[in-house]
Scaffold this active site. Structure first.
Site, PDB file in Angstrom:
ATOM      1  CE  LYS A 191      -1.545   1.904   3.948  1.00 31.01           C
ATOM      2  NZ  LYS A 191      -1.531   3.229   4.298  1.00 31.01           N
ATOM      3  CG  ASN A 192       2.468   2.707   3.671  1.00 33.91           C
ATOM      4  OD1 ASN A 192       1.446   2.843   3.157  1.00 33.91           O
ATOM      5  ND2 ASN A 192       2.391   2.571   4.853  1.00 33.91           N
TER       6      ASN A 192
ATOM      7  NE  ARG B  91       1.031  12.268   7.402  1.00 32.49           N
ATOM      8  CZ  ARG B  91       1.357  13.485   7.222  1.00 32.49           C
ATOM      9  NH1 ARG B  91       0.773  14.654   7.304  1.00 32.49           N
ATOM     10  NH2 ARG B  91       2.855  14.251   7.666  1.00 32.49           N
TER      11      ARG B  91
ATOM     12  CB  CYS C 298      -5.555   9.898  11.638  1.00 29.55           C
ATOM     13  SG  CYS C 298      -4.177   9.657  11.311  1.00 29.55           S
TER      14      CYS C 298
ATOM     15  NE  ARG D  64       0.149  10.487  10.039  1.00 30.57           N
ATOM     16  CZ  ARG D  64      -0.380   9.577   9.226  1.00 30.57           C
ATOM     17  NH1 ARG D  64      -1.707   9.525   8.879  1.00 30.57           N
ATOM     18  NH2 ARG D  64       0.757   9.412   8.665  1.00 30.57           N
TER      19      ARG D  64
ATOM     20  CG  ASP E 135       2.933   1.085   9.595  1.00 30.21           C
ATOM     21  OD1 ASP E 135       2.830   1.533   8.499  1.00 30.21           O
ATOM     22  OD2 ASP E 135       2.826   2.787  10.485  1.00 30.21           O
TER      23      ASP E 135
ATOM     24  NE  ARG F 252      -7.129   4.872   4.847  1.00 35.11           N
ATOM     25  CZ  ARG F 252      -6.743   5.844   5.498  1.00 35.11           C
ATOM     26  NH1 ARG F 252      -7.827   7.011   6.628  1.00 35.11           N
ATOM     27  NH2 ARG F 252      -6.132   6.905   5.250  1.00 35.11           N
TER      28      ARG F 252
HETATM   29  C1  EPZ Z   1       4.023   7.199   6.101  1.00 39.12           C
HETATM   30  O1  EPZ Z   1       3.363   8.252   6.565  1.00 39.12           O
HETATM   31  C2  EPZ Z   1       3.310   5.560   6.267  1.00 39.12           C
HETATM   32  N1  EPZ Z   1       1.951   6.569   5.157  1.00 39.12           N
HETATM   33  C3  EPZ Z   1       2.938   5.357   7.550  1.00 39.12           C
HETATM   34  O2  EPZ Z   1       2.024   3.788   7.588  1.00 39.12           O
HETATM   35  C4  EPZ Z   1       3.830   5.264   8.430  1.00 39.12           C
HETATM   36  O3  EPZ Z   1       3.275   4.657   9.762  1.00 39.12           O
HETATM   37  C5  EPZ Z   1       5.033   6.651   8.643  1.00 39.12           C
HETATM   38  O4  EPZ Z   1       5.670   6.447   7.295  1.00 39.12           O
HETATM   39  C6  EPZ Z   1       6.527   5.940   8.898  1.00 39.12           C
HETATM   40  O5  EPZ Z   1       6.666   4.513   8.796  1.00 39.12           O
HETATM   41  C7  EPZ Z   1       2.292   5.965   4.391  1.00 39.12           C
HETATM   42  O6  EPZ Z   1       3.723   5.788   3.864  1.00 39.12           O
HETATM   43  C8  EPZ Z   1       1.026   6.026   2.886  1.00 39.12           C
HETATM   44  P1  EPZ Z   1       6.445  10.802   8.466  1.00 39.12           P
HETATM   45  P2  EPZ Z   1       3.997   9.331   6.719  1.00 39.12           P
HETATM   46  O7  EPZ Z   1       6.148  10.991   7.406  1.00 39.12           O
HETATM   47  O8  EPZ Z   1       4.730   9.847   5.232  1.00 39.12           O
HETATM   48  C9  EPZ Z   1       6.098  13.959  11.970  1.00 39.12           C
HETATM   49  C10 EPZ Z   1      -0.063   2.857   7.591  1.00 39.12           C
HETATM   50  O9  EPZ Z   1       0.238   2.546   8.751  1.00 39.12           O
HETATM   51  N2  EPZ Z   1       6.015  14.744  10.618  1.00 39.12           N
HETATM   52  O10 EPZ Z   1       7.857   9.329   8.030  1.00 39.12           O
HETATM   53  O11 EPZ Z   1       2.671  10.802   7.246  1.00 39.12           O
HETATM   54  C11 EPZ Z   1       5.370  12.401  11.714  1.00 39.12           C
HETATM   55  O12 EPZ Z   1       4.258  13.485  12.036  1.00 39.12           O
HETATM   56  C12 EPZ Z   1       0.591   4.256   7.775  1.00 39.12           C
HETATM   57  O13 EPZ Z   1       0.139   2.381   6.816  1.00 39.12           O
HETATM   58  C13 EPZ Z   1       6.648  15.875  10.506  1.00 39.12           C
HETATM   59  O14 EPZ Z   1       6.489  16.502  12.258  1.00 39.12           O
HETATM   60  O15 EPZ Z   1       4.843   9.362   8.225  1.00 39.12           O
HETATM   61  C14 EPZ Z   1       5.272  11.389  12.642  1.00 39.12           C
HETATM   62  O16 EPZ Z   1       5.556  11.595  14.234  1.00 39.12           O
HETATM   63  C15 EPZ Z   1      -0.050   5.196   9.336  1.00 39.12           C
HETATM   64  N3  EPZ Z   1       6.369  16.570  10.376  1.00 39.12           N
HETATM   65  C16 EPZ Z   1       7.038  11.477  12.856  1.00 39.12           C
HETATM   66  O17 EPZ Z   1       7.479  12.281  11.963  1.00 39.12           O
HETATM   67  C17 EPZ Z   1       6.224  16.195   8.353  1.00 39.12           C
HETATM   68  O18 EPZ Z   1       6.280  17.013   7.665  1.00 39.12           O
HETATM   69  C18 EPZ Z   1       6.882  10.668  11.287  1.00 39.12           C
HETATM   70  O19 EPZ Z   1       6.023  11.054   9.596  1.00 39.12           O
HETATM   71  C19 EPZ Z   1       6.349  15.378   8.132  1.00 39.12           C
HETATM   72  C20 EPZ Z   1       6.071  13.781   9.518  1.00 39.12           C
END
Ligand code: EPZ
Length: 439
Positions: A36-37, A107, A131, A136, A322, A414
């Site tokens: 998915k990701n 998102r 969410c 996020r 995840d 999802r």
């Molecule tokens: C991706 O989300 C995945 N989603 C998430 O999977 C996964 O949990 C996550 O990466 C971490 O591996 C998809 O790929 C669609 P991040 P993403 O940016 O890109 C903070 C699932 O269940 N952050 O690595 O949104 C954020 O708040 C989903 O399949 C900032 O502070 O994750 C979080 O605490 C859930 N500022 C941390 O970084 C930013 O600009 C990691 O977020 C961006 C992120």
């Protein structure tokens, strides 16, 4: 005027649930769907194509449908070429915005910002919002775009990005190895002037997928999978058609491994890339579960009894966030106490209350969940607040005594293609029920 049937239908209340009667040992072979990701990002990446992209091994899940709608609202021609393949055609004209309703739902819609900004120089996107797993923000994405010369305006719930002239290559150090920020900045850098270097980049396998995909389009990206990614901007991409098969979903694979372990079953999870789930394999072995790693599958054999262990959730290659809800459900019945520490998201323990309702003994303190173990899980009516929380409740339901009824099936759908059918094929007593009640 809508006919009576439609009006009645519109007023009825359709409730989809998953019902599980626990206690069955899972046995057999299960094959994992496409990631998915990765798929969601390759769909967004196709915005930079000058021709057609065929993406294979696409899972039939709600998030893919949402992203399909987002791309259509931007002006992309996209449709299913067969059960698991998407054919995408990008003509020259693209809108600078996408459907608010769809963006609000997912998102990952934010991943269109990078490709759109570098291709047409302007993006107006509804704030996708957070969410239940925590706040996020998109600050790291936006800081990256700004460093490359884009102007940013956030007003009335929208993010408006503008690049009056070509983006410029920049040196960008991410405060946190954000997956989304790494991907968006990488995309924006492809047609920028000069070289962009992303340091402290996320190293997830899905990012390597994107590098490969973009380089097929004629981009010049190196280093994905390491913490430093170098993108040499090019003036244009080629107009070759792409035929791309997506990697298997490492999180779905891990979910099935944990389901096999908690039921004391013996399951071969086929079509996996073992190195993508190394952290889970090592954790399952640490607690005493037998995992036999083969070329492209893993065999999980469990007697249903295992030790507790501490789990430190970290960015890849650390233990994946995840799979945090799923391993917590498993460790609820371990012989000893475990401490699970969530270092990626701010509040990803909302599902714990539902596990407690099923008999787990868990205390959440700041970023950690202390799981006492030795729980006698019993079936109960529970609610899944998000996708992976739903997976955790399914796993607990498989081991619980009696019937568990899970609401929030829309979250499960999802990210998992026909999860209940796949588990039923392994011997689980699980079914999806739809009740229509007039309100
Ligand atoms: C991706 O989300 C995945 N989603 C998430 O999977 C996964 O949990 C996550 O990466 C971490 O591996 C998809 O790929 C669609 P991040 P993403 O940016 O890109 C903070 C699932 O269940 N952050 O690595 O949104 C954020 O708040 C989903 O399949 C900032 O502070 O994750 C979080 O605490 C859930 N500022 C941390 O970084 C930013 O600009 C990691 O977020 C961006 C992120």
């Amino acid at each position: 005027m809508a006919d009576m049937e439609t009006m009645v239908q519109a007023r009825s209340n359709v409730v989809e649930q998953v019902e599980i009667v626990g206690g069955e040992k899972l046995q057999g072979v299960i094959s994992v769907s496409g990631a998915k990701n990765a798929v969601l990002k390759l769909m967004a990446a196709s915005l930079l194509s000058n021709s057609q992209c065929l993406i294979r091994n696409v899972p039939r899940i709600r998030d893919v449908d949402t992203m399909l709608g987002v791309l259509r609202s931007i002006g992309v021609e996209i449709d299913w070429a067969d059960e698991h393949s998407l054919l995408i055609r990008v003509d020259n004209y693209l809108n600078d915005t996408a459907s608010d309703d769809l963006v609000r739902q997912m998102r990952a819609s934010a991943q269109v910002m990078g490709p759109l900004l570098t291709r047409i120089g302007r993006v107006k996107l509804f704030q996708p919002g957070g969410c239940v797993i925590g706040q996020r923000p998109l600050d790291l994405h936006l800081k990256g775009f700004q460093a490359m010369g884009a102007s940013i305006l956030e007003e009335h719930g929208y993010i408006i990005l503008e690049a009056r002239r070509k983006l410029r290559g920049a040196e960008i150090l991410l405060d946190f190895p954000s997956v989304g920020a790494t991907e968006n900045i990488m995309a924006a850098a492809i047609l920028a002037e000069g070289v962009t270097v992303i340091r402290n980049a996320a190293k997830e396998p899905e990012i390597i997928e994107e590098q490969n995909f973009y380089n097929r389009l004629g981009a010049k990206i190196r280093g994905a999978g390491t913490d430093t990614i170098r993108i040499e901007g090019v003036t244009s991409l080629n107009d070759r058609m792409i035929d791309y098969t997506v990697i298997p979903d490492r999180i779905e694979a891990g979910t099935f491994m944990i389901a096999a372990a908690i039921t004391g079953g013996e399951v071969e999870i086929a079509n996996v890339i073992p190195e993508h789930i190394e952290a889970l394999i090592s954790k399952l072995k640490e607690v005493g579960i037998d995992v036999d790693v083969r070329e492209d599958s893993v065999l999980v054999k469990s007697k249903g009894r295992f030790r507790g262990a501490d789990v430190m959730v970290l960015p890849y290659p650390g233990f994946p966030t995840d799979l945090q809800p799923q391993i917590t459900a498993l460790l609820a019945i371990a012989d000893s106490t475990s401490v699970i520490t969530e270092n990626v998201f701010g509040s990803r323990f909302r599902y714990v209350d539902e596990l407690i309702r099923m008999g787990a003994s868990i205390r959440v303190e700041s970023r950690s969940a202390i799981v006492k173990g030795n729980a006698k899980l019993s079936g109960a009516p529970v609610y899944a607040p998000d996708l992976r929380a739903g997976a955790s409740l399914v796993i607990a339901g498989l081991a619980a005594e009696g019937k568990t009824i899970i609401e929030g099936v829309q979250f499960l759908e999802r990210g998992y293609e026909r999860l209940e059918l796949k588990l039923a094929n392994l011997g689980a007593d699980i079914k999806k029920t739809i009740t229509v009640s007039s309100i």
